[in-house]
Scaffold this motif. Structure first.
Motif, mmCIF file in Angstrom:
data_model
loop_
_atom_site.group_PDB
_atom_site.id
_atom_site.type_symbol
_atom_site.label_atom_id
_atom_site.label_comp_id
_atom_site.label_asym_id
_atom_site.label_seq_id
_atom_site.Cartn_x
_atom_site.Cartn_y
_atom_site.Cartn_z
ATOM 1 N N THR A 90 51.639 28.265 87.034
ATOM 2 C CA THR A 90 52.841 27.995 86.227
ATOM 3 C C THR A 90 54.060 28.841 86.597
ATOM 4 O OG1 THR A 90 52.085 29.540 84.504
ATOM 5 C CG2 THR A 90 51.457 27.223 84.267
ATOM 6 N N GLY A 91 54.019 29.484 87.750
ATOM 7 C CA GLY A 91 55.171 30.265 88.207
ATOM 8 C C GLY A 91 56.039 29.472 89.159
ATOM 9 N N THR A 92 56.311 30.049 90.315
ATOM 10 C CA THR A 92 57.225 29.425 91.271
ATOM 11 C C THR A 92 56.707 28.091 91.796
ATOM 12 O OG1 THR A 92 56.233 30.772 93.032
ATOM 13 C CG2 THR A 92 58.234 31.621 91.997
ATOM 14 N N ALA A 93 55.402 27.889 91.769
ATOM 15 C CA ALA A 93 54.844 26.613 92.229
ATOM 16 C C ALA A 93 55.381 25.449 91.407
ATOM 17 C CB ALA A 93 53.317 26.639 92.160
ATOM 18 N N MET A 94 55.682 25.718 90.130
ATOM 19 C CA MET A 94 56.200 24.683 89.237
ATOM 20 C C MET A 94 57.696 24.829 88.975
ATOM 21 S SD MET A 94 53.098 24.181 86.464
ATOM 22 C CE MET A 94 53.987 22.868 85.612
ATOM 23 N N GLY B 264 55.705 27.078 100.802
ATOM 24 C CA GLY B 264 56.746 26.962 101.811
ATOM 25 C C GLY B 264 57.512 25.659 101.765
ATOM 26 N N LYS B 265 57.105 24.741 100.880
ATOM 27 C CA LYS B 265 57.790 23.449 100.762
ATOM 28 C C LYS B 265 58.933 23.545 99.737
ATOM 29 C CE LYS B 265 54.756 20.964 103.288
ATOM 30 N NZ LYS B 265 53.679 21.901 103.541
ATOM 31 N N ASP B 266 59.832 22.559 99.761
ATOM 32 C CA ASP B 266 60.892 22.520 98.760
ATOM 33 C C ASP B 266 60.291 22.190 97.398
ATOM 34 O OD1 ASP B 266 61.348 19.419 98.136
ATOM 35 O OD2 ASP B 266 60.967 19.650 100.278
ATOM 36 N N LEU B 267 61.077 22.399 96.331
ATOM 37 C CA LEU B 267 60.545 22.284 94.981
ATOM 38 C C LEU B 267 60.001 20.887 94.690
ATOM 39 C CD1 LEU B 267 60.021 23.415 92.176
ATOM 40 C CD2 LEU B 267 62.385 22.882 91.566
ATOM 41 N N ALA B 268 60.741 19.843 95.058
ATOM 42 C CA ALA B 268 60.296 18.479 94.760
ATOM 43 C C ALA B 268 58.947 18.189 95.414
ATOM 44 C CB ALA B 268 61.337 17.466 95.227
ATOM 45 N N THR B 269 58.792 18.622 96.658
ATOM 46 C CA THR B 269 57.529 18.403 97.366
ATOM 47 C C THR B 269 56.403 19.201 96.718
ATOM 48 O OG1 THR B 269 58.744 18.043 99.428
ATOM 49 C CG2 THR B 269 56.390 18.515 99.614
ATOM 50 N N ARG B 270 56.679 20.462 96.383
ATOM 51 C CA ARG B 270 55.661 21.299 95.725
ATOM 52 C C ARG B 270 55.181 20.659 94.427
ATOM 53 N NH1 ARG B 270 59.268 25.650 96.250
ATOM 54 N NH2 ARG B 270 59.327 25.994 93.991
ATOM 55 N N LEU B 271 56.137 20.194 93.639
ATOM 56 C CA LEU B 271 55.786 19.619 92.340
ATOM 57 C C LEU B 271 54.925 18.364 92.501
ATOM 58 C CD1 LEU B 271 59.210 20.072 90.525
ATOM 59 C CD2 LEU B 271 57.033 21.073 89.801
ATOM 60 N N LYS B 272 55.294 17.497 93.421
ATOM 61 C CA LYS B 272 54.532 16.257 93.603
ATOM 62 C C LYS B 272 53.133 16.541 94.136
ATOM 63 C CE LYS B 272 58.652 13.396 94.167
ATOM 64 N NZ LYS B 272 59.525 12.660 95.116
ATOM 65 N N LEU B 273 53.022 17.488 95.076
ATOM 66 C CA LEU B 273 51.705 17.833 95.597
ATOM 67 C C LEU B 273 50.813 18.397 94.495
ATOM 68 C CD1 LEU B 273 52.697 19.465 99.006
ATOM 69 C CD2 LEU B 273 51.282 17.412 98.727
ATOM 70 N N LEU B 274 51.400 19.225 93.635
ATOM 71 C CA LEU B 274 50.622 19.861 92.571
ATOM 72 C C LEU B 274 50.291 18.879 91.451
ATOM 73 C CD1 LEU B 274 49.355 22.344 91.246
ATOM 74 C CD2 LEU B 274 51.621 22.941 90.351
ATOM 75 N N LEU B 275 51.300 18.194 90.924
ATOM 76 C CA LEU B 275 51.089 17.369 89.736
ATOM 77 C C LEU B 275 50.334 16.073 90.027
ATOM 78 C CD1 LEU B 275 54.559 17.876 88.036
ATOM 79 C CD2 LEU B 275 52.393 18.890 87.381
ATOM 80 N N PHE B 276 50.414 15.598 91.255
ATOM 81 C CA PHE B 276 49.723 14.357 91.582
ATOM 82 C C PHE B 276 48.476 14.597 92.435
ATOM 83 C CE2 PHE B 276 54.226 12.460 91.324
ATOM 84 C CZ PHE B 276 54.132 12.362 89.935
ATOM 85 N N GLY B 277 48.038 15.854 92.513
ATOM 86 C CA GLY B 277 46.815 16.187 93.242
ATOM 87 C C GLY B 277 45.577 15.915 92.401
ATOM 88 N N GLU C 277 78.887 26.954 103.538
ATOM 89 C CA GLU C 277 77.736 27.205 102.666
ATOM 90 C C GLU C 277 76.544 27.644 103.504
ATOM 91 O OE1 GLU C 277 74.742 24.664 99.704
ATOM 92 O OE2 GLU C 277 75.702 23.726 101.439
ATOM 93 N N PHE C 278 75.912 28.781 103.145
ATOM 94 C CA PHE C 278 74.654 29.196 103.762
ATOM 95 C C PHE C 278 73.509 28.541 102.990
ATOM 96 C CE2 PHE C 278 76.984 33.509 104.239
ATOM 97 C CZ PHE C 278 77.708 33.038 105.308
ATOM 98 N N HIS C 279 72.481 28.076 103.686
ATOM 99 C CA HIS C 279 71.321 27.544 102.969
ATOM 100 C C HIS C 279 70.028 27.669 103.771
ATOM 101 C CE1 HIS C 279 72.010 24.076 105.545
ATOM 102 N NE2 HIS C 279 73.166 23.800 104.946
ATOM 103 N N SER C 280 69.942 28.681 104.637
ATOM 104 C CA SER C 280 68.680 28.935 105.329
ATOM 105 C C SER C 280 67.728 29.621 104.348
ATOM 106 C CB SER C 280 68.919 29.837 106.539
ATOM 107 O OG SER C 280 69.444 31.080 106.109
ATOM 108 N N THR C 281 66.505 29.858 104.751
ATOM 109 C CA THR C 281 65.551 30.579 103.904
ATOM 110 C C THR C 281 66.100 31.966 103.585
ATOM 111 O OG1 THR C 281 63.715 29.389 104.941
ATOM 112 C CG2 THR C 281 63.177 31.397 103.713
ATOM 113 N N GLY C 282 66.257 32.251 102.299
ATOM 114 C CA GLY C 282 66.825 33.528 101.893
ATOM 115 C C GLY C 282 68.286 33.685 102.270
ATOM 116 N N ASN C 283 68.911 32.576 102.733
ATOM 117 C CA ASN C 283 70.293 32.616 103.235
ATOM 118 C C ASN C 283 70.462 33.686 104.314
ATOM 119 O OD1 ASN C 283 71.164 30.469 101.729
ATOM 120 N ND2 ASN C 283 71.996 31.703 100.066
ATOM 121 N N ALA C 284 69.394 33.855 105.116
ATOM 122 C CA ALA C 284 69.474 34.787 106.250
ATOM 123 C C ALA C 284 70.455 34.239 107.277
ATOM 124 C CB ALA C 284 68.092 34.955 106.878
ATOM 125 N N LEU C 285 71.179 35.138 107.913
ATOM 126 C CA LEU C 285 72.226 34.754 108.862
ATOM 127 C C LEU C 285 71.667 34.767 110.278
ATOM 128 C CD1 LEU C 285 75.020 36.980 107.299
ATOM 129 C CD2 LEU C 285 74.554 34.574 106.837
#
Length: 797
Positions: free
Chosen positions: A238-242, A342-355, A497-505
């Motif tokens: 119920t943490g970051t996975a959701m 490592g997946k985006d939120l929408a993908t994580r949620l679908k993998l978890l909730l529909f597993g 706009e930066f949007h890499s992982t962690g907005n690393a440059l």
């Protein structure tokens, strides 16, 4: 917008004092009052004080104010704002309420106590003054019963979430006789001045966020028992996975305090009429036994988790909810959770909730019930779905509110599964499903609409709240790659706009920046550098740098540093104004980018610093140079004052990797200038940055030229080195710390030149780059880099 210059906070406990602190943060003079103690403390008696002494009578309010300096995380932007808080008590100082514009009651959560105090407030009330209560769930109408008509018209609930500085949500709860203009004025004031995300809630038990959030926590506890999971296993789900905070469910309860949660849940249980709903809010027996045993969380040292020391090492144990004993934590084996990492939120949620595994079944069960409950409460606790979604995002830290989550998962997909499992959907959701393309929200241009009463209406979003996602979805994205995008903000202003992982440059960021500079020459009048991620940027891609160093690709590293230096200097010297909009973590290279801009428009919650020494390096992209220039600017032109104290301050700030605790603290540390702006409401940060670009253009922007800097030379280097040797001899720093410090001192003093030599910025950049390349080749630096990447904390070696 309501005009509020002075306020009074009645009650100086944790919440009252923290509200007073946040009012002072934004420049509002605040009177903090509490009850008069009935007995002397032994130390007061020993000093000859009596119950009549002002110091004694104001003891509780004074203690509440003093506690603000010790509270972590700090409720203060700057300790100096405490001067705006004056203290007093309910017996001597209620007459002073006639001088304030807003009175906030924050006493104990008991209706009788609040009503008695409000009667006393009424006797000292000046008509036109706003009066509000910070209750978490008591009826606003019942509280103000018996007060005069004018007082009632100016009364409402203002439910801050704790801690008020950091949690965005403010629920405004009017009662039937609250003037509409008071509601509108307080909403605008809270958004603009206090930086709050405001939702207007109905006067129902626990209002919006606590009603949905408490329900969600209780059904999670029930499902935990049904599926045979432990508290630690539930928190893994119920943490970051959701899309929830890392503290998930039971860690959150430990932070809040189980006693507080039980009180909030009991309030709903006592006041709802539907028996099936009331049963959900019945507090589990295990929770009651924990409260009785004092196992209420962090404030008692044990709750659902307990930190213990074994064999000299700290370990956090998890509670066995059945036996109320502690055991080592367990890791949950779940293919659905593993696939989502490592997946985006929408993908994580679908993998978890529909597993299909146990974690998936559990997550679906609590999500399904929460979505249905939220849908059932539309119209009862809030007028529409936007208030519920915003309340859960701003108050509980959910990435998606219930209806945004439903849209993400697929409205039809979720509804069909619910029906197959025998659930009954509210009539208004059934009406939505009859739409050709059902969704709770739709994007129309750069504005969002939502479903309400059989039609889609535009969401009431202030024009100052720019959404980069909405702009991109409406076709305003000009270019982009994996690390950055260019977006048209309108009025001739471009956004990088930066949007890499962690907005690393990295290289991809530089590529988009080069394209931005080309567009500035031909199509745009100014640039905003900003994003709406979790943080502005934590700096350069450390993993890339470490890999290149381990492969001994020194020419590649040299090229990367040169490119980044060129990037920051282009920002600084371009013909058009560039405004950076930093927020959250703005560290290392992130700061170097922001500092190079014509202006910075900082979010109040900006944690800014040059932290490279923590990984065995010094700033190599212009940060050392820029901070030196900022401090040398403090010396008046032609001054004969010794610059060594200024250079020493820069040296200390970088060597100790000091990070600001707020934008105001960034000013104190010298990272920001007095000409830079501060935005309290982070949602309008990009708007304010854009307005600053337009303001600079209107004034007639004069491009900046590379500067000359008068350095201390070899004499200054000797002085700084002496301090380094002293600290090393005292055992305060390691040999490698000393090596880093000597390199930093060499750059800051200009190297082997006489004192007073004028050098240009490129000269200092070359020194930075040479020092950076030298240090990154050191095995101990590479060990520090590797440790930071693996553990997230610095290594002292």
């Amino acid at each position: 917008m309501q005009r509020i210059r002075k306020a009074a906070v009645l009650g100086s406990g944790v919440m009252g004092a923290s509200i007073a602190a946040h009012l002072a943060n934004v420049g509002i003079e605040t009177l903090l009052l509490d009850i008069v103690p009935r007995e002397l403390l032994p130390e007061e008696a020993a000093r000859g004080l009596t119950l009549s002494s002002k110091e004694v009578r104001n003891r509780l309010a004074n203690a509440g104010k003093a506690r603000l300096l010790k509270t972590k995380p700090s409720p203060l932007y700057d300790p100096a704002v405490l001067d705006l808080i004056t203290t007093g008590n309910f017996e001597d100082d209620l007459a002073r309420l006639k001088d304030v514009d807003w009175i906030i009651e924050v006493v104990v959560e008991r209706l009788d106590v609040k009503r008695d105090l409000l009667a006393r407030v009424e006797a000292n009330w000046r008509e036109g003054t706003i009066v509000s209560t910070n209750t978490s769930g008591i009826s606003i109408e019942a509280m103000v019963e018996g007060r005069n008509e004018a007082f009632q018209a100016h009364f409402l609930g203002t439910h801050f979430f704790n801690p008020p500085r950091y949690l965005k949500l403010l629920e405004i709860i009017p009662h039937p006789r609250t003037k509409p203009e008071i509601i509108d004025g307080m909403r605008a004031f809270a958004q603009r001045r206090l930086g709050k995300g405001v939702v207007v809630a109905k006067d129902t038990p626990n209002f919006i966020a606590n009603r949905i959030g408490t329900y969600g926590l209780l059904i999670t506890a029930q499902a935990m028992q049904h599926y045979g999971l432990g508290v630690d296993e539930v928190d893994e789900i119920t943490g970051t996975a959701m899309g929830r905070p890392k503290s998930a469910t039971f860690r959150t309860l430990d932070v809040v305090g189980l006693d507080t949660f039980v009180h909030v849940a009991q309030n709903v249980y006592d006041h709802v009429s539907d028996s099936s709903e009331r049963d959900v809010f019945r507090v589990p027996d295990a929770f009651l036994r924990m409260v009785e045993a004092g196992m209420i969380g962090e404030k008692s040292g044990e709750g659902f988790y307990k930190k213990v020391k074994q064999d000299g090492k700290s370990e956090i144990l998890a509670l066995d909810i059945e036996t109320l004993t502690y055991r080592p934590q367990r890791r949950l084996s779940s293919p659905a959770l593993a696939q989502g990492k490592g997946k985006d939120l929408a993908t994580r949620l679908k993998l978890l909730l529909f597993g299909q595994d146990k974690a998936s079944q559990f997550a679906w069960e609590i999500t399904k019930k929460t979505l249905l409950y939220a849908a059932q409460k539309v119209g009862e606790i809030a007028d529409d779905i936007t208030a519920i979604d915003q309340a859960m995002r701003w108050g509980f830290g959910w990435e998606l509110g219930p209806f945004e989550l439903w849209d993400t998962l697929g409205v039809n997909t979720v509804a069909e599964r619910m029906k197959k499992e025998g659930e009954v959907l509210p009539d208004w959701v059934e009406a939505l499903l009859a739409e050709e393309h059902p969704s709770f929200y739709r994007l129309e241009g750069a504005r969002r609409t939502f479903y309400l009463g059989g039609r889609y209406v535009e969401e009431n979003v202030p024009k100052e709240r720019l959404s980069l996602k909405w702009l991109k979805d409406s076709g305003k994205k000009i270019a982009g790659n994996s690390g950055a995008s260019l977006i048209d903000l309108g009025d001739g202003v471009l956004c990088l706009e930066f949007h890499s992982t962690g907005n690393a440059l990295g290289v991809d960021t530089n590529q988009m920046a080069e394209q931005a500079f080309r567009l500035l020459e031909t199509d745009f009048d100014g640039l905003v550098i900003g994003n709406q991620g979790k943080n502005f940027s934590a700096g350069a891609n450390l993993m890339l740098m470490l890999m290149e160093a381990q492969d001994e690709n020194w020419d590649e590293i040299d090229l990367l540093v040169r490119q980044f230096q060129r990037f920051t200097m282009r920002i600084k010297t371009t013909e058009k104004p560039i405004v950076a909009a930093p927020f959250g973590m703005t560290l290392g290279g992130g700061y170097e980018v922001a500092a190079a801009a014509s202006r910075m428009q900082l979010a109040a919650e900006t944690y800014m610093g040059l932290v490279e020494t923590g990984v065995g390096l010094i700033p190599g992209g212009g940060g050392t140079k820029e901070l030196l220039i900022r401090f040398m600017e403090r010396l008046p032109e032609g001054s004969k004052a010794d610059p060594l104290p200024f250079v020493s301050q820069v040296f200390e700030t970088i060597a100790l990797a000091k990070v600001s605790t707020s934008a105001h603290d960034a000013l104190r540390l010298g990272y920001a200038r007095s000409t830079d702006g501060i935005t309290i409401d982070q949602d309008r940060l990009l708007y304010d940055a854009k307005q600053e670009v337009l303001h600079l253009l209107e004034k007639g922007y004069i491009p900046r030229k590379p500067q000359k800097v008068r350095v201390l030379g070899e004499a200054g280097y000797a002085a700084l080195s002496l301090g380094v040797y002293s600290m090393q001899n005292q055992g305060l720093i390691t040999e490698h710390d000393a090596k880093i410090a000597h390199k930093l001192a060499f750059v800051l003093t200009g190297g082997r030149v006489p004192k007073g030599t004028l050098v240009d910025e490129q000269y200092l950049l070359d020194l930075e780059r040479e020092a950076f390349l030298s240090l990154i080749g050191e095995p101990k630096t590479q060990m520090r880099m590797q440790h930071m990447l693996a553990k997230g904390k610095p290594l002292r070696n």
